[in-house]
Design a protein around this motif. Structure first.
Motif, mmCIF file in Angstrom:
data_model
loop_
_atom_site.group_PDB
_atom_site.id
_atom_site.type_symbol
_atom_site.label_atom_id
_atom_site.label_comp_id
_atom_site.label_asym_id
_atom_site.label_seq_id
_atom_site.Cartn_x
_atom_site.Cartn_y
_atom_site.Cartn_z
ATOM 1 N N ARG A 51 0.832 -1.208 0.000
ATOM 2 C CA ARG A 51 0.000 0.000 0.000
ATOM 3 C C ARG A 51 0.864 1.254 0.000
ATOM 4 O O ARG A 51 0.561 2.217 -0.695
ATOM 5 C CB ARG A 51 -0.920 0.008 1.214
ATOM 6 C CG ARG A 51 -2.244 -0.672 0.967
ATOM 7 C CD ARG A 51 -3.313 -0.165 1.895
ATOM 8 N NE ARG A 51 -3.113 -0.597 3.264
ATOM 9 C CZ ARG A 51 -3.505 -1.771 3.733
ATOM 10 N NH1 ARG A 51 -4.133 -2.610 2.948
ATOM 11 N NH2 ARG A 51 -3.283 -2.105 4.980
ATOM 12 N N ARG A 74 2.094 1.782 -3.422
ATOM 13 C CA ARG A 74 1.039 2.295 -4.290
ATOM 14 C C ARG A 74 0.736 3.757 -3.985
ATOM 15 O O ARG A 74 0.375 4.531 -4.863
ATOM 16 C CB ARG A 74 -0.238 1.477 -4.092
ATOM 17 C CG ARG A 74 -0.187 0.103 -4.720
ATOM 18 C CD ARG A 74 -1.412 -0.647 -4.305
ATOM 19 N NE ARG A 74 -1.538 -1.936 -4.965
ATOM 20 C CZ ARG A 74 -2.517 -2.789 -4.684
ATOM 21 N NH1 ARG A 74 -3.418 -2.485 -3.783
ATOM 22 N NH2 ARG A 74 -2.593 -3.942 -5.300
ATOM 23 N N ARG A 75 0.847 4.114 -2.727
ATOM 24 C CA ARG A 75 0.524 5.503 -2.357
ATOM 25 C C ARG A 75 1.614 6.469 -2.784
ATOM 26 O O ARG A 75 1.344 7.600 -3.144
ATOM 27 C CB ARG A 75 0.346 5.611 -0.847
ATOM 28 C CG ARG A 75 -0.943 4.980 -0.381
ATOM 29 C CD ARG A 75 -1.056 5.012 1.115
ATOM 30 N NE ARG A 75 -2.289 4.360 1.526
ATOM 31 C CZ ARG A 75 -2.723 4.334 2.777
ATOM 32 N NH1 ARG A 75 -2.023 4.913 3.726
ATOM 33 N NH2 ARG A 75 -3.851 3.730 3.069
ATOM 34 N N SER A 99 1.622 5.490 -9.527
ATOM 35 C CA SER A 99 0.227 5.869 -9.716
ATOM 36 C C SER A 99 -0.225 5.283 -11.033
ATOM 37 O O SER A 99 0.588 4.975 -11.887
ATOM 38 C CB SER A 99 0.078 7.380 -9.758
ATOM 39 O OG SER A 99 0.165 7.913 -8.469
ATOM 40 N N PHE A 124 -7.989 12.334 -4.178
ATOM 41 C CA PHE A 124 -8.251 11.005 -3.615
ATOM 42 C C PHE A 124 -7.008 10.335 -3.028
ATOM 43 O O PHE A 124 -7.003 9.902 -1.879
ATOM 44 C CB PHE A 124 -8.893 10.094 -4.663
ATOM 45 C CG PHE A 124 -9.253 8.742 -4.123
ATOM 46 C CD1 PHE A 124 -10.374 8.576 -3.351
ATOM 47 C CD2 PHE A 124 -8.437 7.645 -4.360
ATOM 48 C CE1 PHE A 124 -10.716 7.339 -2.836
ATOM 49 C CE2 PHE A 124 -8.764 6.403 -3.844
ATOM 50 C CZ PHE A 124 -9.897 6.254 -3.081
ATOM 51 N N GLU A 172 -5.906 11.957 0.078
ATOM 52 C CA GLU A 172 -6.864 11.724 1.154
ATOM 53 C C GLU A 172 -6.607 10.352 1.783
ATOM 54 O O GLU A 172 -6.607 10.197 2.997
ATOM 55 C CB GLU A 172 -8.260 11.786 0.544
ATOM 56 C CG GLU A 172 -9.383 11.848 1.532
ATOM 57 C CD GLU A 172 -10.715 11.891 0.795
ATOM 58 O OE1 GLU A 172 -10.854 12.667 -0.170
ATOM 59 O OE2 GLU A 172 -11.621 11.143 1.191
ATOM 60 N N ILE A 173 -6.374 9.376 0.910
ATOM 61 C CA ILE A 173 -6.095 8.008 1.355
ATOM 62 C C ILE A 173 -4.845 7.977 2.239
ATOM 63 O O ILE A 173 -4.758 7.230 3.201
ATOM 64 C CB ILE A 173 -5.891 7.111 0.106
ATOM 65 C CG1 ILE A 173 -7.201 6.916 -0.629
ATOM 66 C CG2 ILE A 173 -5.278 5.778 0.450
ATOM 67 C CD1 ILE A 173 -8.215 6.144 0.147
ATOM 68 N N GLN A 174 -3.881 8.839 1.894
ATOM 69 C CA GLN A 174 -2.642 8.879 2.677
ATOM 70 C C GLN A 174 -2.833 9.586 4.006
ATOM 71 O O GLN A 174 -1.934 9.599 4.834
ATOM 72 C CB GLN A 174 -1.547 9.610 1.898
ATOM 73 C CG GLN A 174 -1.088 8.869 0.675
ATOM 74 C CD GLN A 174 -0.112 9.696 -0.128
ATOM 75 O OE1 GLN A 174 0.641 10.498 0.425
ATOM 76 N NE2 GLN A 174 -0.125 9.529 -1.429
ATOM 77 N N ARG A 222 -4.829 13.246 -11.148
ATOM 78 C CA ARG A 222 -4.982 12.459 -9.931
ATOM 79 C C ARG A 222 -3.724 11.624 -9.697
ATOM 80 O O ARG A 222 -3.252 11.489 -8.579
ATOM 81 C CB ARG A 222 -6.207 11.559 -10.061
ATOM 82 C CG ARG A 222 -6.451 10.703 -8.847
ATOM 83 C CD ARG A 222 -7.722 9.909 -8.960
ATOM 84 N NE ARG A 222 -7.683 8.974 -10.065
ATOM 85 C CZ ARG A 222 -8.669 8.127 -10.347
ATOM 86 N NH1 ARG A 222 -9.761 8.128 -9.641
ATOM 87 N NH2 ARG A 222 -8.565 7.308 -11.362
#
Lengths: 280, 405
Positions: B100, B103-104, B108, B128, B131-133, B176
């Motif tokens: 993860r 991926r973060r 991308s 997005f 935000e996930i991070q 993004r």
């Protein structure tokens, strides 16, 4: 003469139900919870003065269900009629039954639907159960409901939940499974945790479908009110049931019309909410 | 420097995929394995290196496994065997949490059908990843607005994806991906859903962006023109296996097998080749030390009627014609600088042949290929034509080297 002796299915079910009544404590807890919800709903709705209701609900319909003038006037006249016929109290009782059943269905059904969408095994097991819940004649639910909860409003709610919950579960499952793979991949590719994916992507994407399920659940619960009155649930359903018993077409029709009006209002309000979500 | 190293990466779809691995080792084909085991080979022992800052294109027809391959890189699809090294970490063996993080932060992805969240505004779509991070609102907003500016979408922050055209939606997808500031961009058929004109614009824009941002881009496409246009190197896949890896020119001129050759057949070569590929070694004279007689002699030898004049450092002066030179000789003059014509057709080394054609059709003399003002070669019509018919191109630098020495 029969070649095979008939299976004692009825005895088995009875034995199971008998055995289940042993879990008294659990059922009492459930009953208390339901009666708490019912009382709370009724109290809240009774506190609101009737004129506020009759004017407030049409306004709500106007703003949530697509600003339709005709519908708004219909809602106003409908509510006015219910009050005029002297059904207001009964209507509120019926409404509290329907809402209680809906609340329980949503609280239990959505997580079940999510679980079902996450696992094919769960889906495989749930699907026949849901089919079973929906196709079994509604009256049959009344028997165990009475066995576990006695008579009154609470078993009525339970029967409504069993009958009304499947659409919420089904459509939650469907809504989440329908989210396009690419959007899911996008959520994954940016490093979402499973719960981030669920709350930030899957549930918002599935919202309209889930709302359609909730709408169906409300309608099905409403269709249970007359049946529930057979085991002692009060409200408009009881009036219809009593009218049937006395062969009193007039009052049966009056109460029936009142139920239809409530059904239309609830349907338009919730599906209007759906529409609004979609547009947004 | 190698950024990503892929070793024997294999994906077999179906139950108990291990059964297919031993068959793959015996070099059985995809079809044979399907018949024997019922398993589908998605990617078959792919190995390649991607260098830092390059645009690495993976190309193949649908079903060739290219989209599977790119998803194996960030493990949207779990590899059956093999390794993906990002710097020196093996992605294929990472636990969920580390994956993860990668991926973060490091990779991308941009999707064919954009993969935007329809219920979120453009800005919130771009935010997005941040935000996930768990980044704060202010930082998120700032980075999102920067990314949107980068792709030319200022002022659209509050719109919804549905309200934008396809090209604009894909810009959002790109923004993004860029907002995370990743080292690696995975682009899965990113422009394939766009109409041809917009697609070309997006390709140009990606190249422009790449000039400044220097990411490592892995770009999947089924379109050879697109691959040739944007790829520093191209990988061609067939039936899950890699058929050839090479620069665009290597692939065009030296297809590894019939499959690649077939692919390359229909390509519009005029857009791929540049002046450098079709130019010939120029004859030239240096008026600073050579007179009209030398010039005429040289022209006679090579059978041409005009010749380019250059300085000692090969700076292009212009062109002289035989008729005017002989006039000078008749008049007994030793200096021909006065008859040098400066209005000659000039093209740069990297001018595409399609543009060169326009220039030389209007000109009676060969076009001069220049680099920093210095003559590197000439282009005559016949060499352009033969290049377009798929023959004789100068792949190596030898011609330009020899002319400049």
């Amino acid at each position: 003469m029969k070649l095979f002796p008939s299976l004692p299915l009825a005895e088995w079910v009875e034995a199971l139900v008998d055995w289940l009544t042993n879990a008294d404590l659990l059922f009492e807890a459930i009953e208390m919870l339901i009666s708490f919800i019912l009382t709370a709903l009724q109290t809240v709705m009774e506190v609101v003065p009737i004129p506020v209701f009759i004017i407030g609900i049409p306004l709500l319909t106007f703003f949530f269900a697509g600003r339709k003038i005709g519908l708004t006037i219909f809602v106003f006249l409908g509510l006015f009629l219910i009050d005029n016929l002297g059904f207001w109290e009964d209507m509120l009782i019926m409404l509290s039954l329907v809402l209680a059943a809906t609340i329980i269905s949503v609280v239990v059904g959505i997580p079940l639907g999510i679980w079902m969408s996450k696992s094919n095994t769960v889906e495989m097991i749930m699907k026949p159960i849901l089919d079973f819940m929906q196709t079994l004649p509604q009256f049959v639910y009344l028997i165990p409901a009475v066995a576990f909860f006695g008579i009154g409003m609470e078993p009525g709610v339970i029967a409504s939940v069993i009958f009304g919950m499947p659409p919420t579960i089904r459509l939650t499952n469907l809504g989440i499974r329908e989210v396009s793979t690419e959007v899911i991949e996008a959520a994954d590719a940016f490093g979402s945790t499973p719960s981030q994916k669920l709350y930030k992507v899957q549930l918002p994407m599935a919202r309209t479908t889930i709302m359609a399920g909730v709408n169906q659940t409300i309608m099905l619960s409403l269709s249970m009110v007359v049946i529930a009155s057979m085991i002692g649930a009060d409200g408009l359903g009881d009036i219809v049931y009593a009218a049937v018993g006395r062969n009193d077409v007039g009052s049966g029709f009056e109460a029936g019309i009142a139920i239809v009006i409530v059904a239309i209002i609830l349907d338009r309000l919730t599906s209007g909410f759906q529409l609004k979500q979609k547009k947004k | 420097m190698t950024k990503i190293r892929v070793e024997d990466l294999t994906k077999v779809f179906g139950k108990k995929p291990q059964r297919a691995l031993s068959l793959l080792k015996e070099n059985k084909t995809k079809g044979e394995i399907l018949e024997a085991t019922g398993l589908t080979v998605g990617v078959n022992k792919a190995s390649f290196d991607v260098n830092e800052g390059e645009v690495f294109v993976i190309m193949g027809l649908s079903g060739s496994g290219k989209s599977t391959l790119v998803r194996l890189l960030n493990r949207l699809i779990e590899p059956t065997s093999g390794a993906v090294y990002l710097d020196d970490k093996n992605l294929a063996e990472m636990d969920e949490k580390t994956l993860r993080t990668v991926r973060r932060r490091d990779m991308s992805m941009v999707f064919q059908n954009f993969g935007l969240f329809p219920f979120r505004s453009i800005q919130s779509n771009v935010e997005f990843g941040l935000e996930i991070q768990g980044l704060g609102r202010e930082e998120r907003t700032q980075k999102a607005i920067e990314a949107l500016k980068l792709v030319g979408l200022e002022g659209y922050e509050n719109m919804l994806p549905d309200e934008l055209s396809g090209g604009m939606q894909q810009r959002v997808g790109l923004a993004r991906a860029l907002a995370n500031d990743p080292e690696i961009l995975l682009m899965d058929e990113a422009f394939s859903a766009l109409d041809p004109l917009i697609r070309k614009d997006m390709q140009d824009e990606l190249l422009d962006l790449q000039q400044t941002m220097k990411r490592t881009i892995i770009f999947i496409t089924h379109d050879l023109d697109e691959a040739l246009r944007i790829g520093d190197r191209i990988t061609i896949m067939k039936d899950g296996a890699i058929v050839q890896i090479g620069t665009p020119e290597e692939i065009l001129t030296n297809p590894a097998n019939n499959y690649v050759e077939k692919f390359v057949e229909d390509v519009d070569r005029s857009k791929v080749y540049t002046a450098q590929n079709v130019m010939a070694r120029p004859e030239s004279v240096q008026p600073e030390r050579e007179g009209p007689r030398v010039a005429l002699q040289r022209m006679r030898q090579s059978g041409i009627s005009s010749i380019y004049a250059i300085r000692r450092d090969r700076e292009l002066l212009g062109i002289v014609h035989a008729s005017e030179l002989s006039k000078l000789v008749d008049e007994g003059k030793d200096d021909f600088s006065e008859v040098i014509r400066t209005d000659v057709p000039r093209v740069e080394l990297h001018t595409p042949v399609s543009e060169v054609i326009d220039i030389i059709t209007d000109s009676s003399v060969p076009a001069a290929v220049v680099q920093d003002g210095k003559l590197r070669g000439i282009i005559i019509r016949s060499s352009v034509l033969s290049a377009l018919s798929g023959k004789e191109v100068n792949l190596d630098e030898t011609i330009s080297e020899s002319t400049s020495s």
